[in-house]
Design an enzyme around this catalytic site. Structure first.
Site, mmCIF file in Angstrom:
data_model
loop_
_atom_site.group_PDB
_atom_site.id
_atom_site.type_symbol
_atom_site.label_atom_id
_atom_site.label_comp_id
_atom_site.label_asym_id
_atom_site.label_seq_id
_atom_site.Cartn_x
_atom_site.Cartn_y
_atom_site.Cartn_z
ATOM 1 N N LYS A 53 7.268 2.975 -1.883
ATOM 2 C CA LYS A 53 7.075 1.461 -1.466
ATOM 3 C C LYS A 53 6.620 0.883 -2.912
ATOM 4 C CE LYS A 53 7.605 2.507 2.590
ATOM 5 N NZ LYS A 53 6.707 2.979 3.633
ATOM 6 N N TRP B 211 3.232 1.880 12.005
ATOM 7 C CA TRP B 211 2.981 3.165 11.521
ATOM 8 C C TRP B 211 1.492 3.739 11.947
ATOM 9 C CZ3 TRP B 211 6.562 5.894 9.461
ATOM 10 C CH2 TRP B 211 7.750 4.988 8.834
ATOM 11 N N ASP C 52 -4.253 4.353 5.440
ATOM 12 C CA ASP C 52 -2.959 4.548 5.181
ATOM 13 C C ASP C 52 -2.604 3.342 4.091
ATOM 14 O OD1 ASP C 52 -0.052 4.774 4.763
ATOM 15 O OD2 ASP C 52 0.452 5.032 6.844
HETATM 16 C C1 LIG Z 1 6.730 3.845 4.896
HETATM 17 C C2 LIG Z 1 5.261 4.177 5.586
HETATM 18 C C3 LIG Z 1 5.043 5.227 5.919
HETATM 19 C C4 LIG Z 1 6.062 6.501 6.112
HETATM 20 O O1 LIG Z 1 5.958 6.850 4.928
HETATM 21 P P1 LIG Z 1 7.143 8.219 4.658
HETATM 22 O O2 LIG Z 1 6.461 8.435 3.088
HETATM 23 O O3 LIG Z 1 8.526 7.817 4.720
HETATM 24 O O4 LIG Z 1 6.455 9.328 5.614
HETATM 25 C C5 LIG Z 1 3.579 5.393 6.614
HETATM 26 N N1 LIG Z 1 2.887 4.248 6.604
HETATM 27 C C6 LIG Z 1 3.106 3.333 6.048
HETATM 28 C C7 LIG Z 1 2.080 2.282 6.208
HETATM 29 C C8 LIG Z 1 4.353 2.951 5.523
HETATM 30 O O5 LIG Z 1 4.850 1.837 5.012
#
Ligand SMILES: *Cc1c(COP(=O)(O)O)cnc(C)c1O
Length: 366
Positions: A199, A105, A175
């Site tokens: 998540k 990511w 993030d």
């Molecule tokens: C799932 C995830 C993303 C992407 O998320 P979306 O909402 O599908 O764009 C980005 N960073 C991390 C750490 C993730 O687990």
């Protein structure tokens, strides 16, 4: 209520939600109490929705102890849009942003940032297959960088930062999509935190951005060139109601925040998460039949990644675990192996069931 059969959902996202939240959503779906109208139908300009949004924000603030100098924004486009919005708002043409490259990511975030401006890779663990996160001593930070970007928990590789990097006065951007509100978070050490909800916080469709007020100045300076919908300052000024928000996702996320507060907040959920992860890692380490893919000191509490002796056994493991009601254990297609995502709402019973399954699988296939 009729009994409904629910499997154990180890999916990395969208992921398991707390049962009491789903039950409340179901109960109130036709009409929100006192409003006589469904959350799926209600105007985002109504008093009812305004108070749902305000309450969700208040609960997020209470949970994470967010200082008043930070805004909490409810945006769309997922964490993936933040990969672009962060540099578009915060990275001036002559400046450089530092990125810590510790997983897939983060790699995607870097790819988008490079389209906007100068990027320095402050450290990378790519050559170690992202099996760990970099240590403080490995970081090569740019003096006066626009910001430092990190991924707190690497969802795909199953690693996490145990401590925040020390970046001095440079704004830290994180993030936190896969570990947001799974443990206490020191908001004041960050300048901007973002996370897609699906998540650990709610259904897909809403992205939480927590941003320190002084950073909004950079967005204001770009007001004439930045697309309006991609400008943090616009969303902050309009209290996340510049356009129609994803009302259902915001509402459900708010219920999850209430559920977390009811459990005792972040210290309490952290203890439960540590207990669940410890059980699973203990089983992985018990005999050597299973092999954890993350280095011990970087192991994630949210996404537990492991391999079996060969791919044939891994395929059997996936098939048989599904038959046993353990769903979503196949690892991300880019890394293979197994991944058990055990977010806040994942019940400890499900971890016990997986440990039992792993023992039996080893006994019959080891
Ligand atoms: C799932 C995830 C993303 C992407 O998320 P979306 O909402 O599908 O764009 C980005 N960073 C991390 C750490 C993730 O687990």
């Amino acid at each position: 209520m009729a009994t409904v059969h629910r499997i154990y959902n180890f999916s990395a996202g969208p992921a398991v939600l707390p049962l009491p939240v789903l039950q409340e959503v179901q109960r109130d779906l036709l009409a929100l109490p006192g409003a006589g109208i469904s959350i799926l139908e209600i105007s985002h300009r109504s008093k009812t929705f305004e108070s749902i949004l305000a309450q969700a924000e208040a609960d997020i603030r209470a949970l994470a102890n967010i200082p008043p100098r930070y805004k909490v924004l409810f945006l769309q486009g997922g964490a993936s849009l933040q990969f672009s919005m962060v540099p578009m708002n915060l990275l001036a043409p002559a400046a450089t942003a530092d990125y810590i490259d510790a997983g897939s990511w983060g790699e995607k975030a870097i790819k988008e940032a490079k389209k906007i401006g100068n990027v320095n890779i402050a450290a990378s663990t790519r050559s170690d297959n992202y099996s760990r996160v970099p240590s403080q001593t490995e970081l090569k930070l740019t003096p006066g960088a626009a910001y430092v970007h990190m991924t707190s928990n690497n969802t795909i590789e199953g690693t996490e930062h145990k401590d925040l990097p020390d970046v001095g006065d440079v704004p830290l951007v994180s993030d936190t999509s896969s570990d947001m509100f799974s443990k206490p978070i020191d908001v004041a050490r960050h300048a901007l935190i973002y996370a897609g909800a699906q998540k650990n916080m709610g259904p897909a469709g809403v992205t939480i951005v927590i941003v320190r007020d002084d950073l909004l100045q950079r967005s204001l300076e770009r007001k004439s060139s930045l697309p309006t919908m991609l400008n943090y300052a616009v969303h902050a000024e309009n209290k996340s109601l510049y356009n129609t928000p994803p009302a259902f996702a915001v509402y459900t996320l708010g219920l999850v925040m209430k559920w977390l507060l009811g459990l005792g907040g972040l210290p309490a959920i952290a203890r439960a998460n540590e207990r669940k992860a410890a059980k699973l890692y203990a089983e992985i380490d018990r005999t050597g039949f299973y092999r954890g893919t993350a280095r011990t000191d970087s192991r994630s509490l949210m996404n537990v990644t492991f391999r079996l002796p060969n791919e044939e056994l891994e395929n059997q493991f996936v098939k048989q675990s599904e038959s046993a009601g353990l769903d979503g254990l196949k690892g991300h297609r880019s890394v293979g192996g197994m991944r058990a995502s055990i977010y806040n709402a994942f019940p400890e019973d499900g971890v016990d069931a997986l440990v039992g399954f792993m023992r039996e699988f080893e006994r019959t296939h080891g």
